[in-house]
Design a protein around this motif. Structure first.
Motif, PDB file in Angstrom:
ATOM      1  N   PHE A   1       8.728   5.528  89.376  1.00  0.00           N
ATOM      2  CA  PHE A   1       7.910   4.433  88.761  1.00  0.00           C
ATOM      3  C   PHE A   1       8.693   4.092  87.518  1.00  0.00           C
ATOM      4  N   ARG A   2       8.665   2.610  87.323  1.00  0.00           N
ATOM      5  CA  ARG A   2       9.090   2.132  86.274  1.00  0.00           C
ATOM      6  C   ARG A   2       8.222   1.120  85.706  1.00  0.00           C
ATOM      7  N   THR A   3       7.897   1.075  84.184  1.00  0.00           N
ATOM      8  CA  THR A   3       6.934   0.140  83.733  1.00  0.00           C
ATOM      9  C   THR A   3       7.812  -0.937  82.786  1.00  0.00           C
ATOM     10  N   LEU A   4       7.301  -1.942  82.778  1.00  0.00           N
ATOM     11  CA  LEU A   4       8.178  -3.153  82.101  1.00  0.00           C
ATOM     12  C   LEU A   4       7.218  -3.778  81.213  1.00  0.00           C
ATOM     13  N   ARG A   5       7.369  -3.569  80.060  1.00  0.00           N
ATOM     14  CA  ARG A   5       6.276  -3.757  78.780  1.00  0.00           C
ATOM     15  C   ARG A   5       6.895  -4.973  77.949  1.00  0.00           C
ATOM     16  N   GLY A   6       5.960  -5.722  77.688  1.00  0.00           N
ATOM     17  CA  GLY A   6       6.377  -7.029  76.661  1.00  0.00           C
ATOM     18  C   GLY A   6       6.234  -6.403  75.306  1.00  0.00           C
ATOM     19  N   ILE A   7       7.230  -6.488  74.485  1.00  0.00           N
ATOM     20  CA  ILE A   7       7.237  -6.093  73.038  1.00  0.00           C
ATOM     21  C   ILE A   7       7.122  -7.453  72.124  1.00  0.00           C
ATOM     22  N   LYS A   8       7.639  -8.558  72.591  1.00  0.00           N
ATOM     23  CA  LYS A   8       7.696  -9.983  71.783  1.00  0.00           C
ATOM     24  C   LYS A   8       7.728 -10.906  72.793  1.00  0.00           C
ATOM     25  N   ASN A   9       7.037 -11.935  72.672  1.00  0.00           N
ATOM     26  CA  ASN A   9       6.986 -13.291  73.684  1.00  0.00           C
ATOM     27  C   ASN A   9       6.495 -14.276  72.917  1.00  0.00           C
ATOM     28  N   ARG A  10       7.311 -15.404  72.746  1.00  0.00           N
ATOM     29  CA  ARG A  10       7.059 -16.463  72.143  1.00  0.00           C
ATOM     30  C   ARG A  10       6.265 -17.529  73.127  1.00  0.00           C
ATOM     31  N   PHE A  11       6.253 -17.260  74.289  1.00  0.00           N
ATOM     32  CA  PHE A  11       5.864 -18.073  75.357  1.00  0.00           C
ATOM     33  C   PHE A  11       4.702 -17.431  76.126  1.00  0.00           C
ATOM     34  N   GLY A  12       4.120 -16.420  75.524  1.00  0.00           N
ATOM     35  CA  GLY A  12       3.055 -15.699  76.268  1.00  0.00           C
ATOM     36  C   GLY A  12       2.466 -14.341  75.647  1.00  0.00           C
ATOM     37  N   ALA A  13       1.553 -13.594  76.148  1.00  0.00           N
ATOM     38  CA  ALA A  13       1.062 -12.536  75.586  1.00  0.00           C
ATOM     39  C   ALA A  13       2.019 -11.339  75.606  1.00  0.00           C
ATOM     40  N   VAL A  14       1.804 -10.653  74.344  1.00  0.00           N
ATOM     41  CA  VAL A  14       2.606  -9.196  74.249  1.00  0.00           C
ATOM     42  C   VAL A  14       1.797  -8.134  74.834  1.00  0.00           C
ATOM     43  N   ASN A  15       2.384  -7.014  74.830  1.00  0.00           N
ATOM     44  CA  ASN A  15       1.887  -5.691  75.712  1.00  0.00           C
ATOM     45  C   ASN A  15       1.582  -5.954  76.862  1.00  0.00           C
ATOM     46  N   GLU A  16       1.948  -7.007  77.611  1.00  0.00           N
ATOM     47  CA  GLU A  16       1.678  -7.166  79.017  1.00  0.00           C
ATOM     48  C   GLU A  16       2.624  -6.003  79.758  1.00  0.00           C
ATOM     49  N   LEU A  17       1.987  -5.623  81.019  1.00  0.00           N
ATOM     50  CA  LEU A  17       2.606  -4.450  81.726  1.00  0.00           C
ATOM     51  C   LEU A  17       3.144  -4.651  83.070  1.00  0.00           C
ATOM     52  N   GLY A  18       4.224  -4.641  83.532  1.00  0.00           N
ATOM     53  CA  GLY A  18       4.462  -4.830  84.988  1.00  0.00           C
ATOM     54  C   GLY A  18       4.949  -3.389  85.290  1.00  0.00           C
ATOM     55  N   VAL A  19       4.438  -3.014  86.676  1.00  0.00           N
ATOM     56  CA  VAL A  19       5.032  -1.703  87.448  1.00  0.00           C
ATOM     57  C   VAL A  19       5.648  -1.883  88.534  1.00  0.00           C
ATOM     58  N   PHE A  20       7.026  -1.193  88.531  1.00  0.00           N
ATOM     59  CA  PHE A  20       7.787  -1.146  89.748  1.00  0.00           C
ATOM     60  C   PHE A  20       7.954   0.099  90.394  1.00  0.00           C
ATOM     61  N   ALA A  21       8.491   0.172  91.565  1.00  0.00           N
ATOM     62  CA  ALA A  21       8.665   1.456  92.247  1.00  0.00           C
ATOM     63  C   ALA A  21      10.107   1.417  92.567  1.00  0.00           C
ATOM     64  N   MET A  22      10.926   2.556  92.005  1.00  0.00           N
ATOM     65  CA  MET A  22      12.470   2.567  92.095  1.00  0.00           C
ATOM     66  C   MET A  22      12.712   3.203  93.570  1.00  0.00           C
ATOM     67  N   LEU A  23      13.063   2.307  94.572  1.00  0.00           N
ATOM     68  CA  LEU A  23      13.591   2.955  95.914  1.00  0.00           C
ATOM     69  C   LEU A  23      15.020   2.511  96.257  1.00  0.00           C
ATOM     70  N   GLU A  24      15.462   2.882  97.412  1.00  0.00           N
ATOM     71  CA  GLU A  24      16.762   2.855  97.738  1.00  0.00           C
ATOM     72  C   GLU A  24      17.250   1.431  97.658  1.00  0.00           C
ATOM     73  N   GLN A  25      16.323   0.401  98.003  1.00  0.00           N
ATOM     74  CA  GLN A  25      16.564  -0.785  97.886  1.00  0.00           C
ATOM     75  C   GLN A  25      16.433  -1.385  96.644  1.00  0.00           C
ATOM     76  N   GLY A  26      16.435  -0.666  95.739  1.00  0.00           N
ATOM     77  CA  GLY A  26      16.228  -1.288  94.197  1.00  0.00           C
ATOM     78  C   GLY A  26      14.638  -1.314  93.944  1.00  0.00           C
ATOM     79  N   LEU A  27      14.324  -1.936  92.917  1.00  0.00           N
ATOM     80  CA  LEU A  27      13.018  -1.860  92.287  1.00  0.00           C
ATOM     81  C   LEU A  27      11.986  -2.965  93.143  1.00  0.00           C
ATOM     82  N   LYS A  28      10.846  -2.229  93.445  1.00  0.00           N
ATOM     83  CA  LYS A  28       9.992  -3.048  94.168  1.00  0.00           C
ATOM     84  C   LYS A  28       8.961  -3.061  93.348  1.00  0.00           C
ATOM     85  N   GLU A  29       8.185  -4.285  93.110  1.00  0.00           N
ATOM     86  CA  GLU A  29       6.885  -4.302  92.198  1.00  0.00           C
ATOM     87  C   GLU A  29       5.791  -3.731  93.023  1.00  0.00           C
TER      88      GLU A  29
END
Length: 462
Positions: free
Chosen positions: A250-278
């Motif tokens: 599993f991979r987490t994508l975290r927003g550190i700085k964002n001039r166009f939205g909220a910070v500290n937003e989190l996205g979660v992905f799973a690393m599979l053979e076909q790449g990252l799947k949300e």
């Protein structure tokens, strides 16, 4: 030929100095001043002239704040809802986005999947400086993405990249990575402070002038921060960090700085053979618990950006074998753990000074907010007393130094999220208790740590 002059720049705050010194007087950091070379003047003058060159024709007059248009900027979907969530709803034209992460985290994989999807509807250019075109093509073949519409370029010279981009006129430009790019006028090696700064400034200026969506891939240091000068994060509009250990898929994508939205937003992905799947329902992933209840295991609700997420926290309390008890926290602040143990002793009556205390947030999630305090203490008490807590119990709340249980933001939304996942008991601050009863959910409001410990005794007996 103009004589090359040298200046010195702090990598933390960007302050300039005429000679090297050990400590930066602006930010008080030690050993952060690095050499910067510039032609025909000092480094600061060279940077200013390069930064404002090309803007003279676009300078506008003074206007009032009320006359500025406040219409929401149009966004372009990236094809991944989790990435769009972290970016604030999608990609904004003319924005510069910096993506960092550990080696092997999946930065290039995620961007390649994204840009191949975007290339179906708009022109896209992927610039690779670390890998060959054949390596990128092999990755795209393994991922099974459409590659017919994606333009590729293997180059590390920024001037050459801008020339190609002016000809191709891409809507999306990916530069992988900024640490290997260089500008010809700067006499230092790629990856140095001056090269990273000038390359990023050159590319960002191009993105702003042409409305191009710019992705920059950045490396991270051993402490997890982005490599390069700190001003690099000030130049760009959005900084996101892809996190994930090598032993987890599993991979987490975290927003550190964002001039166009909220910070500290989190996205979660799973690393599979076909790449990252949300992962659309992260709580279901992180709540893959054992069917048999065990002491020291508690579920808490953390708030990541704009959504609640249920994660499991585990604690192990055991008699210290040496003379110095250990305090180990994985996914939590170790200093806060020491503070909460003192609160537990003073206001809860539990003496664990002679015990080793190990706590871990399951799934590799990093909890930065204080809403996990009460759940952490509940897990420690459960392990210390060797008494299991119900599997359908969820706990959250901040614990103060005087033993009070403080409310946390979005408390009712956390309870509703737990109810959707089948939880039937919630131990929460009294101020976060819902006004109306929730079907199938028993909310136990508490205001003091002693009340919470009594409630845990009652729940562990049932």
């Amino acid at each position: 030929m103009a004589k090359t002059k040298t200046a010195y720049v702090c990598t933390e705050c960007g302050a300039d100095y005429s000679k090297w010194q050990g400590q930066c007087t602006a930010c008080s950091a030690w050993n952060t001043i690095s050499e910067v070379r510039g032609a025909g003047g000092n480094a600061a003058t060279a940077r200013r002239s390069a930064r404002f060159e090309g803007f003279a024709g676009s300078l506008s007059g003074v206007t009032t704040l009320a006359s500025v248009s406040t219409e929401e900027q149009r966004r372009i979907g990236s094809g991944m809802n989790e990435l769009d969530r972290v970016l604030g709803g999608g990609l904004v034209e003319g924005s510069a986005i910096l993506m960092g992460g550990e080696p092997g985290a999946g930065k290039s994989t995620l961007l390649l999947q994204t840009v191949c999807h975007l290339a179906r509807d708009q022109r896209a250019l992927y610039v690779t400086g670390e890998e060959s075109l054949q390596q990128v093509a092999l990755r795209a073949q393994r991922l099974g993405v459409a590659t017919n519409d994606l333009n590729m370029l293997s180059e590390t010279n920024v001037e050459r990249i801008i020339q190609v981009a002016e000809t191709e006129k891409p809507r999306v430009l990916v530069v992988d990575s900024i640490q290997v790019m260089h500008v010809s006028d700067v006499e230092s090696a790629p990856g140095s402070v001056s090269q990273v700064r000038e390359s990023a400034a050159y590319l960002t200026r191009f993105a702003k002038q042409t409305g191009t969506i710019l992705f920059l891939v950045g490396h991270v240091t051993k402490d997890g921060s982005l490599a390069g000068p700190k001003v690099l994060e000030h130049m760009i509009d959005c900084s996101i960090l892809l996190e994930g250990s090598g032993d987890s898929r599993f991979r987490t994508l975290r927003g550190i700085k964002n001039r166009f939205g909220a910070v500290n937003e989190l996205g979660v992905f799973a690393m599979l053979e076909q790449g990252l799947k949300e992962v659309k329902n992260p709580s279901a992933i992180f709540l893959n618990r054992s069917e048999e209840a065990a002491p020291g295991s508690v579920v808490m609700v953390v708030w990541e950006g704009t959504r609640p997420m249920l994660v499991e926290i585990q604690a192990l309390v055991d008699l210290a074998q040496g003379g110095y008890p250990r305090r180990v926290a994985v996914g939590l602040d170790q200093n806060r753990l020491a503070m909460l143990l003192a609160v537990l002793h003073r206001h809860g009556g539990l003496h664990v000074a002679d015990q080793d205390v190990f706590v871990n947030v399951v799934g590799g999630v990093k909890v930065t907010e204080t809403s996990g305090d009460l759940a952490l203490l509940a897990a420690i008490v459960s392990s210390f007393r060797d008494r299991t807590l119900p599997q359908d119990l969820v706990i959250f709340g901040e614990v103060g130094l005087s033993g009070e249980i403080r409310p946390v933001p979005s408390g009712q939304e956390r309870i509703y999220e737990a109810a959707k996942h089948g939880f039937r008991h919630a131990l929460a601050p009294k101020a976060n208790a819902p006004r109306k009863a929730i079907d199938g959910m028993r909310v136990i409001p508490v205001t003091r740590l002693s009340e919470a410990l009594d409630a845990l005794d009652e729940l562990s007996d049932t």
